[in-house]
Scaffold this motif. Sequence first.
Motif, PDB file in Angstrom:
ATOM      1  N   GLU A  22      -6.352  57.667   9.259  1.00 16.74           N
ATOM      2  CA  GLU A  22      -5.944  59.122   9.833  1.00 16.74           C
ATOM      3  C   GLU A  22      -4.428  59.342  10.039  1.00 16.74           C
ATOM      4  O   GLU A  22      -3.248  59.163   9.781  1.00 16.74           O
ATOM      5  N   VAL A  23      -3.621  57.879  10.173  1.00 21.04           N
ATOM      6  CA  VAL A  23      -1.710  57.196  11.534  1.00 21.04           C
ATOM      7  C   VAL A  23      -1.275  57.489   9.737  1.00 21.04           C
ATOM      8  O   VAL A  23      -0.470  57.370   9.931  1.00 21.04           O
ATOM      9  N   ASP A  24      -1.786  57.254   8.714  1.00 26.87           N
ATOM     10  CA  ASP A  24      -1.200  57.419   7.306  1.00 26.87           C
ATOM     11  C   ASP A  24      -0.562  58.464   7.231  1.00 26.87           C
ATOM     12  O   ASP A  24      -1.447  59.385   7.338  1.00 26.87           O
ATOM     13  N   ARG A  25       0.558  58.536   5.970  1.00 25.94           N
ATOM     14  CA  ARG A  25       0.513  59.911   6.229  1.00 25.94           C
ATOM     15  C   ARG A  25      -0.259  60.090   4.609  1.00 25.94           C
ATOM     16  O   ARG A  25      -0.005  61.744   4.599  1.00 25.94           O
ATOM     17  N   SER A  26      -1.276  59.072   3.945  1.00 25.56           N
ATOM     18  CA  SER A  26      -1.414  59.553   3.281  1.00 25.56           C
ATOM     19  C   SER A  26      -3.360  58.882   2.921  1.00 25.56           C
ATOM     20  O   SER A  26      -3.065  57.711   2.922  1.00 25.56           O
TER      21      SER A  26
END
Length: 188
Positions: free
Chosen positions: A10-14
């Motif tokens: 979830e922390v990634d932009r994608s």
Amino acid sequence: LQRMLSFAVEVDRSPNCSSCKIADVIFPFILNIPVRSQREAFLNTMDSQLLRCKVLELMFQHSCEVPTNMPLSLAKILYFLSHSSVLLQYQEEAATWERWDEMLQYLSLLLLSYQNVVLAFPLLGHLRSALSERMDLIIKKAKPKLQDDDDITQLDIHLNIEDFLSRLQQVLGEPFPLQIEEKVCTLR
């Protein structure tokens, strides 16, 4: 561990991209889990439906003699049904039908996870989108984007199930164990 993996997705932009990267790292370890109950426990306790999809997709790609490059979709899940063999080479000694039973179990789990990632509207269904964008999509009641390959027919399902049963009959003979029949019926 499962909670940390979910946060990492979830922390990634994608989330789609990060789940692919994490699945690539996790996959070799799953291959080396020798006991089915331990593999199932690991997969069933995954918090991230998207990560579970990616890990299971890698498992099925690994078990296909001719892997496909189509994106994960309902058509790809049908492809796995028609082209996968028993999944893991490092499994404990198990009867052949039990190995096929495990394959069907994971295919059903992949289908359920995929439905949660893409088709479960409105709460899930946008799991490929960044968390910051997901709330806007839910508020706008935007429908999740489906793949072209998600458009399958009852005939496609029927033909692929029949093809699978024919392959299974060659391997196991008849009658099939009850667990296999139940899993095929559930998958259908």
